[in-house]
Design a protein around this motif. Structure first.
Motif, PDB file in Angstrom:
ATOM      1  N   ARG A  14       0.831  -1.205   0.000  1.00  0.00           N
ATOM      2  CA  ARG A  14       0.000   0.000   0.000  1.00  0.00           C
ATOM      3  C   ARG A  14       0.862   1.251   0.000  1.00  0.00           C
ATOM      4  N   GLY A  15       1.996   1.206   0.713  1.00  0.00           N
ATOM      5  CA  GLY A  15       2.901   2.351   0.700  1.00  0.00           C
ATOM      6  C   GLY A  15       3.462   2.627  -0.679  1.00  0.00           C
ATOM      7  N   LEU A  16       3.785   1.542  -1.408  1.00  0.00           N
ATOM      8  CA  LEU A  16       4.271   1.701  -2.781  1.00  0.00           C
ATOM      9  C   LEU A  16       3.184   2.288  -3.678  1.00  0.00           C
ATOM     10  N   GLU A  17       1.974   1.802  -3.528  1.00  0.00           N
ATOM     11  CA  GLU A  17       0.859   2.331  -4.320  1.00  0.00           C
ATOM     12  C   GLU A  17       0.601   3.795  -3.974  1.00  0.00           C
ATOM     13  N   LEU A  18       0.721   4.142  -2.701  1.00  0.00           N
ATOM     14  CA  LEU A  18       0.525   5.532  -2.297  1.00  0.00           C
ATOM     15  C   LEU A  18       1.564   6.439  -2.934  1.00  0.00           C
ATOM     16  N   GLN A  19       2.832   6.017  -2.935  1.00  0.00           N
ATOM     17  CA  GLN A  19       3.874   6.829  -3.540  1.00  0.00           C
ATOM     18  C   GLN A  19       3.657   6.993  -5.035  1.00  0.00           C
ATOM     19  N   ASP A  23       3.041  10.519  -6.999  1.00  0.00           N
ATOM     20  CA  ASP A  23       3.831  10.918  -8.167  1.00  0.00           C
ATOM     21  C   ASP A  23       2.915  11.233  -9.356  1.00  0.00           C
ATOM     22  N   GLU A  24       1.900  10.420  -9.529  1.00  0.00           N
ATOM     23  CA  GLU A  24       0.952  10.659 -10.624  1.00  0.00           C
ATOM     24  C   GLU A  24       0.189  11.958 -10.408  1.00  0.00           C
ATOM     25  N   GLU A  25      -0.188  12.230  -9.158  1.00  0.00           N
ATOM     26  CA  GLU A  25      -0.890  13.486  -8.855  1.00  0.00           C
ATOM     27  C   GLU A  25       0.003  14.690  -9.134  1.00  0.00           C
ATOM     28  N   ALA A  27       2.519  14.907 -11.254  1.00  0.00           N
ATOM     29  CA  ALA A  27       2.669  15.069 -12.706  1.00  0.00           C
ATOM     30  C   ALA A  27       1.427  15.692 -13.328  1.00  0.00           C
ATOM     31  N   ALA A  28       0.254  15.273 -12.846  1.00  0.00           N
ATOM     32  CA  ALA A  28      -0.988  15.838 -13.379  1.00  0.00           C
ATOM     33  C   ALA A  28      -1.119  17.312 -13.012  1.00  0.00           C
ATOM     34  N   LEU A  29      -0.744  17.665 -11.784  1.00  0.00           N
ATOM     35  CA  LEU A  29      -0.817  19.062 -11.378  1.00  0.00           C
ATOM     36  C   LEU A  29       0.168  19.924 -12.165  1.00  0.00           C
ATOM     37  N   ASP A  30       1.375  19.400 -12.403  1.00  0.00           N
ATOM     38  CA  ASP A  30       2.346  20.152 -13.199  1.00  0.00           C
ATOM     39  C   ASP A  30       1.829  20.380 -14.616  1.00  0.00           C
ATOM     40  N   GLN A  31       1.230  19.353 -15.189  1.00  0.00           N
ATOM     41  CA  GLN A  31       0.674  19.503 -16.538  1.00  0.00           C
ATOM     42  C   GLN A  31      -0.465  20.512 -16.546  1.00  0.00           C
ATOM     43  N   PHE A  32      -1.272  20.495 -15.492  1.00  0.00           N
ATOM     44  CA  PHE A  32      -2.394  21.423 -15.397  1.00  0.00           C
ATOM     45  C   PHE A  32      -1.902  22.865 -15.303  1.00  0.00           C
ATOM     46  N   GLU A  33      -0.887  23.103 -14.470  1.00  0.00           N
ATOM     47  CA  GLU A  33      -0.346  24.453 -14.341  1.00  0.00           C
ATOM     48  C   GLU A  33       0.334  24.894 -15.640  1.00  0.00           C
ATOM     49  N   THR A  34       0.946  23.956 -16.356  1.00  0.00           N
ATOM     50  CA  THR A  34       1.551  24.291 -17.643  1.00  0.00           C
ATOM     51  C   THR A  34       0.485  24.731 -18.637  1.00  0.00           C
ATOM     52  N   LEU A  35      -0.641  24.063 -18.648  1.00  0.00           N
ATOM     53  CA  LEU A  35      -1.732  24.451 -19.539  1.00  0.00           C
ATOM     54  C   LEU A  35      -2.285  25.820 -19.168  1.00  0.00           C
ATOM     55  N   ARG A  36      -2.265  26.148 -17.885  1.00  0.00           N
ATOM     56  CA  ARG A  36      -2.745  27.461 -17.448  1.00  0.00           C
ATOM     57  C   ARG A  36      -1.690  28.534 -17.590  1.00  0.00           C
ATOM     58  N   GLY A  37      -0.450  28.150 -17.959  1.00  0.00           N
ATOM     59  CA  GLY A  37       0.614  29.126 -18.127  1.00  0.00           C
ATOM     60  C   GLY A  37       1.105  29.720 -16.828  1.00  0.00           C
ATOM     61  N   ARG A  38       1.063  28.954 -15.763  1.00  0.00           N
ATOM     62  CA  ARG A  38       1.501  29.435 -14.472  1.00  0.00           C
ATOM     63  C   ARG A  38       2.734  28.666 -14.008  1.00  0.00           C
ATOM     64  N   PRO A  39       3.473  29.219 -13.042  1.00  0.00           N
ATOM     65  CA  PRO A  39       4.648  28.499 -12.533  1.00  0.00           C
ATOM     66  C   PRO A  39       4.261  27.169 -11.907  1.00  0.00           C
ATOM     67  N   LEU A  40       5.187  26.248 -11.951  1.00  0.00           N
ATOM     68  CA  LEU A  40       4.921  24.936 -11.372  1.00  0.00           C
ATOM     69  C   LEU A  40       4.894  25.020  -9.856  1.00  0.00           C
ATOM     70  N   ALA A  41       4.282  24.008  -9.253  1.00  0.00           N
ATOM     71  CA  ALA A  41       4.234  23.868  -7.795  1.00  0.00           C
ATOM     72  C   ALA A  41       3.451  24.994  -7.125  1.00  0.00           C
ATOM     73  N   THR A  42       2.497  25.593  -7.817  1.00  0.00           N
ATOM     74  CA  THR A  42       1.626  26.589  -7.188  1.00  0.00           C
ATOM     75  C   THR A  42       0.293  25.950  -6.788  1.00  0.00           C
ATOM     76  N   TYR A  43      -0.387  25.343  -7.747  1.00  0.00           N
ATOM     77  CA  TYR A  43      -1.619  24.588  -7.482  1.00  0.00           C
ATOM     78  C   TYR A  43      -2.647  25.428  -6.737  1.00  0.00           C
ATOM     79  N   GLU A  44      -2.850  26.652  -7.209  1.00  0.00           N
ATOM     80  CA  GLU A  44      -3.791  27.536  -6.539  1.00  0.00           C
ATOM     81  C   GLU A  44      -5.185  27.384  -7.147  1.00  0.00           C
TER      82      GLU A  44
END
Length: 257
Positions: A14-19, A23-25, A27-44
């Motif tokens: 379960r710990g491996l699946e959680l990690q 990681d998938e989350e 990557a998805a958030l980084d892609q989402f912020e890239t589509l919005r044209g905002r800096p990475l790791a903001t997730y606002e």
């Protein structure tokens, strides 16, 4: 000891699946912020998916209209205008014309200039002028080509309108199917949660093992993931439906979040 080892292995899995899920989350958030044209790791301004999935009918989102269809219609209108201009260039013309000129006939320059502003010695010219292309076969071919251009543009718009209508009907059907799947996955998740709670209660009373509880937790996590994916499918269809709407309500997909 075997029950403990099974439980320990299940926890590590379960710990491996959680990690992997984290990681998938990310990557998805980084892609989402890239589509919005905002800096990475903001997730606002990220809205929970539960509040974004609203049980709205696609028929309620607005008037069906596609930007590419409007563009095709404008291209067809421009093609018709160009064809009309081309037809005018190769068409025969009949013109009626008339000229009126005032003249001065005095031998001296000064009086002659003054008389040219009077109507004492006018000159009239009038007539009819007809012109037509001499190369008639080429003219007929050009006219036929212009008519074919207009017909082709109209058929292109008709085809585009047909494709848009088919896409809309397919989208409505897919949306209804996605909502039905979402209802099923929500029911499955509820049953798995109740089953897990009962098994935990049995474990507290000494009638179940830790490994069995972890296995039921895995079943519940799988049901949660299945339900989440069903919600994502519904959201994707809601976003696709916005391509057909002139003024869809932003609440259908949570605004720009």
């Amino acid at each position: 000891r075997s029950d403990f080892m099974q439980a320990d292995a299940a926890v590590k899995l379960r710990g491996l699946e959680l990690q992997a899920a984290l990681d998938e989350e990310r990557a998805a958030l980084d892609q989402f912020e890239t589509l919005r044209g905002r800096p990475l790791a903001t997730y606002e301004n990220l809205q929970p998916i539960e509040s974004a999935v609203a049980p709205k009918l696609l028929s309620e989102i607005g008037e069906i209209e596609r930007a590419d269809l409007k563009a095709a219609e404008e291209v067809s209108r421009a093609a018709r205008a160009n064809s009309r201009m081309g037809l005018e260039r190769v068409s025969p013309t009949l013109e009626a014309y008339a000229n009126l000129v005032f003249n001065g006939k005095d031998a001296a320059t000064g009086p002659a200039i003054r008389d040219s502003f009077k109507t004492n010695h006018p000159t009239y010219t009038f007539g009819v002028r007809f012109s037509a292309p001499i190369d008639l076969p080429a003219t007929f071919s050009a006219r036929e080509g212009h008519h074919l251009d207009v017909s082709a543009s109209e058929r292109s718009v008709e085809r585009k309108r047909y494709e848009v209508d088919r896409e809309w009907k397919s989208l409505v059907a897919a949306y209804a199917e996605a909502r039905a799947r979402l209802a099923l996955t929500e029911g499955i998740e509820k049953v798995q949660r109740e089953k897990l709670e009962l098994e935990r209660d049995r474990q507290v009373r000494g009638r179940s093992t830790t490994y069995q509880v972890l296995a039921f937790e895995q079943d519940y996590a799988t049901a949660e993931l299945l339900n989440l994916r069903s919600k994502v499918d519904v959201l994707k269809l809601q976003i696709q439906a916005r391509l057909f709407a002139r003024s869809p309500p932003t609440s259908a997909i949570g605004g720009e979040k």
